[in-house]
Design an enzyme around this catalytic site. Structure first.
Site, PDB file in Angstrom:
ATOM      1  N   ASP A  31       2.116  30.802 -17.127  1.00  0.00           N
ATOM      2  CA  ASP A  31       2.685  29.854 -16.079  1.00  0.00           C
ATOM      3  C   ASP A  31       3.815  29.045 -15.619  1.00  0.00           C
ATOM      4  O   ASP A  31       3.026  28.822 -17.209  1.00  0.00           O
ATOM      5  CB  ASP A  31       1.407  29.801 -14.475  1.00  0.00           C
TER       6      ASP A  31
HETATM    7  N1  URA Z   1      -4.646  31.981 -16.797  1.00  0.00           N
HETATM    8  C1  URA Z   1      -3.716  31.302 -15.726  1.00  0.00           C
HETATM    9  O1  URA Z   1      -4.202  31.267 -14.468  1.00  0.00           O
HETATM   10  N2  URA Z   1      -2.573  30.808 -15.889  1.00  0.00           N
HETATM   11  C2  URA Z   1      -1.941  30.629 -17.323  1.00  0.00           C
HETATM   12  O2  URA Z   1      -0.696  30.619 -18.010  1.00  0.00           O
HETATM   13  C3  URA Z   1      -3.095  31.662 -18.413  1.00  0.00           C
HETATM   14  C4  URA Z   1      -4.007  32.369 -18.411  1.00  0.00           C
END
Ligand code: URA
Length: 232
Positions: free
Chosen positions: A102
């Site tokens: 993310d």
């Molecule tokens: N889980 C998440 O919530 N975000 C990420 O970027 C990776 C794993």
């Protein structure tokens, strides 16, 4: 492969632009001898403006993704490709992120132009552990290890339960999670399912491969040793 095509595929320019680079004498061998577009020479001996040619296809990169960058190519904001030489965005075969992090997640991100390797790494069948450290808004309840490890946790709008995940409390609001799959926003949704909220998330490892001294925004090409650690 013809040198013009090779350089064009590595993102140095269109075939026309690359042909011009040859005519201008910018492409040489390791001794500074000008190369011609139809010469046949080993990749590692080629120089462009005295710099070694970018790596051949079959590339794996380790990147320390900082917070604030997205893994998409289309996002109008900062994208992980902005952290690499601009040419890397123009390569054929394309350089893709291996899964995604993310925008607000930092840590180890792999990128490759090798489709088979990408699928091997992200396939749930390979069971490659991905290790995350989360900073939480609320104190841990104490049952997270049992809930996450059960193999029965069902996230909202999903049809199959999550595979068992490893959990370690590192402090009252700090935890390590080890996942063997990669569902959308998985770590954030897992903590939401136990009434918590992830304030900061960082991926420390994929398989046995860590950030190995890379600072946020830094990247490097994976070595054989890195690959061995990945699958260890
Ligand atoms: N889980 C998440 O919530 N975000 C990420 O970027 C990776 C794993």
């Amino acid at each position: 492969m013809k040198l013009v095509k090779l350089l064009a595929n590595l993102g140095y320019g269109s075939r026309k632009q690359v042909a011009l680079m040859f005519r201008e004498g910018r492409v040489t061998d390791a001794h500074g001898e000008v190369l011609y577009a139809d010469d046949v020479v080993a990749h590692e001996t080629i120089r462009v403006d005295d710099e070694p040619l970018d790596p051949a296809p079959g590339l794996l990169l380790l990147l320390h993704k900082p917070v604030g960058y997205t893994c998409s190519t289309k996002d109008p904001g900062r994208v992980v490709y902005d952290l690499l030489p601009p040419r890397f965005r123009l390569r054929n075969p394309v350089l893709s992120t291996v899964g995604r992090l993310d925008r607000d997640t930092s840590g180890l991100l792999l990128m490759t132009d090798d489709g088979a390797l990408l699928h091997r790494i992200i396939s749930p069948r390979s069971k490659l552990p991905k290790v995350y450290e989360a900073t939480l808004a609320q104190d841990l309840r104490g049952d997270e290890g049992a809930v996450f490890g059960a193999g029965t946790l069902m996230l909202e709008s999903e049809t199959t339960p999550l595979a068992p995940a490893g959990f370690d409390a590192l402090g009252p609001r700090h935890a390590r999670l080890v996942l063997h799959e990669g569902r959308y926003h998985q770590v954030r949704r897992m903590f939401a399912a136990v009434g918590n909220h992830v304030e900061a998330l960082h991926r420390t490892h994929i398989g046995g491969l860590g950030l190995e001294g890379l600072h946020p925004g830094q990247w490097r090409i994976a070595t054989e040793e890195d690959l061995a650690k990945l699958w260890h």
